[in-house]
Design an enzyme around this catalytic site. Structure first.
Site, PDB file in Angstrom:
ATOM      1  CB  SER A 167      -0.974  -0.001   1.176  1.00  0.00           C
ATOM      2  OG  SER A 167      -0.290   0.165   2.391  1.00  0.00           O
ATOM      3  CG  MET A 183       8.249  -7.210   6.766  1.00  0.00           C
ATOM      4  SD  MET A 183       8.141  -5.600   7.605  1.00  0.00           S
ATOM      5  CE  MET A 183       8.015  -6.150   9.293  1.00  0.00           C
ATOM      6  CG  HIS A 200       9.575   1.930  12.215  1.00  0.00           C
ATOM      7  ND1 HIS A 200       9.806   0.564  12.171  1.00  0.00           N
ATOM      8  CD2 HIS A 200       9.201   2.205  13.489  1.00  0.00           C
ATOM      9  CE1 HIS A 200       9.604   0.050  13.367  1.00  0.00           C
ATOM     10  NE2 HIS A 200       9.232   1.022  14.184  1.00  0.00           N
TER      11      HIS A 200
HETATM   12  C1  GAR Z   1       3.626  -0.639   6.886  1.00  0.00           C
HETATM   13  O1  GAR Z   1       2.793  -0.382   7.986  1.00  0.00           O
HETATM   14  C2  GAR Z   1       5.056  -0.281   7.198  1.00  0.00           C
HETATM   15  O2  GAR Z   1       5.168   0.846   8.013  1.00  0.00           O
HETATM   16  C3  GAR Z   1       5.514  -1.528   7.909  1.00  0.00           C
HETATM   17  O3  GAR Z   1       4.950  -2.589   7.175  1.00  0.00           O
HETATM   18  C4  GAR Z   1       3.718  -2.140   6.600  1.00  0.00           C
HETATM   19  C5  GAR Z   1       3.765  -2.436   5.117  1.00  0.00           C
HETATM   20  O4  GAR Z   1       2.551  -2.129   4.498  1.00  0.00           O
HETATM   21  N1  GAR Z   1       6.959  -1.620   7.925  1.00  0.00           N
HETATM   22  C6  GAR Z   1       7.646  -2.143   8.924  1.00  0.00           C
HETATM   23  O5  GAR Z   1       7.113  -2.610   9.918  1.00  0.00           O
HETATM   24  C7  GAR Z   1       9.142  -2.110   8.744  1.00  0.00           C
HETATM   25  N2  GAR Z   1       9.806  -2.462   9.971  1.00  0.00           N
HETATM   26  P1  GAR Z   1       2.440  -2.077   2.920  1.00  0.00           P
HETATM   27  O6  GAR Z   1       3.057  -3.349   2.374  1.00  0.00           O
HETATM   28  O7  GAR Z   1       0.958  -2.025   2.673  1.00  0.00           O
HETATM   29  O8  GAR Z   1       3.156  -0.833   2.433  1.00  0.00           O
END
Ligand code: GAR
Length: 204
Positions: free
Chosen positions: A15, A94, A113
């Protein structure tokens, strides 16, 4: 002002990548997403990239489980360079990135983050904030340095924590701000009007 050539690394829904693509389409961010790489073969971020006609690839990071190192790091750098990337956007990636990638793109790797750093680095920042009893949570976009979630902060946005929040409802509220914060941080980089002094990113 220089148009950014972005390489996006993700593991999940994508997203945040979508928010960047939307900002570019809306003409509010001068950039192009050159390539999307994911370390999960069926990650939704790859399907999203395909829908937008953006070149994308699965990046096999084995044998490492939590970091990008060795052959996978070499391959990642090669693909990013080959695609003409100048700025690496970690969007829900990740894994911990290592010095090889940082050296290939000095001060040009950014991360989002889901917490107000330096509080709650690592995984599930929103759950950590909820469990701690915070009244305010949020999101941080920062340059990546050799530590985990420790680099100079470009943009932060806060959200209230409600009494009836679950991890899911709080994360959803944070994600609304993520989708504003990432394009905003990339606009700062595209403007070229910032400098990094110690830990501080001075804008304007
Ligand atoms: C997001 O909330 C981002 O901040 C988090 O993973 C999610 C990914 O969402 N990132 C972390 O936790 C990094 N340590 P997305 O795939 O929909 O962009």
């Amino acid at each position: 002002m220089a148009k950014l050539s972005l390489g996006v690394l993700g593991s999940g829904a994508g997203s945040n990548m979508q928010s960047v693509v939307d900002a570019i389409a809306a003409g509010t961010l001068d950039a192009e997403v050159k390539i999307v790489l994911a370390d999960v073969p069926d990650a939704k971020i790859l399907a999203r990239a395909r829908r937008h006609g953006i070149p994308c690839r699965y990046l096999d990071c084995a044998p490492w489980k939590t970091k990008l190192e060795g052959k996978a790091e070499d391959e990642c750098i090669r693909l990013l360079k080959e695609a003409g990337v100048d700025t690496v956007v970690l969007a829900g990636f990740m894994r911990i990135v290592k010095p090889g990638l940082l050296a290939a793109f000095p001060n040009r790797v950014v991360n989002i983050h889901p917490a107000l750093l330096p509080a709650f680095p690592g995984v599930h920042g929103w759950t950590q904030a909820l469990d701690y009893g915070c009244k305010v949570a949020g999101v941080t976009v920062h340059f990546v340095d050799a530590g985990t979630d420790t680099g100079p902060i470009i943009v932060q946005k806060s959200v209230p924590v409600m009494e009836d929040d679950t991890p899911e409802t709080l994360h959803a509220r944070i994600q609304v701000q993520e989708h504003i914060a990432y394009p905003e941080a990339l606009r700062v980089i595209a403007s070229g009007k910032y400098r990094i002094e110690g830990r501080r990113v001075l804008i304007g």
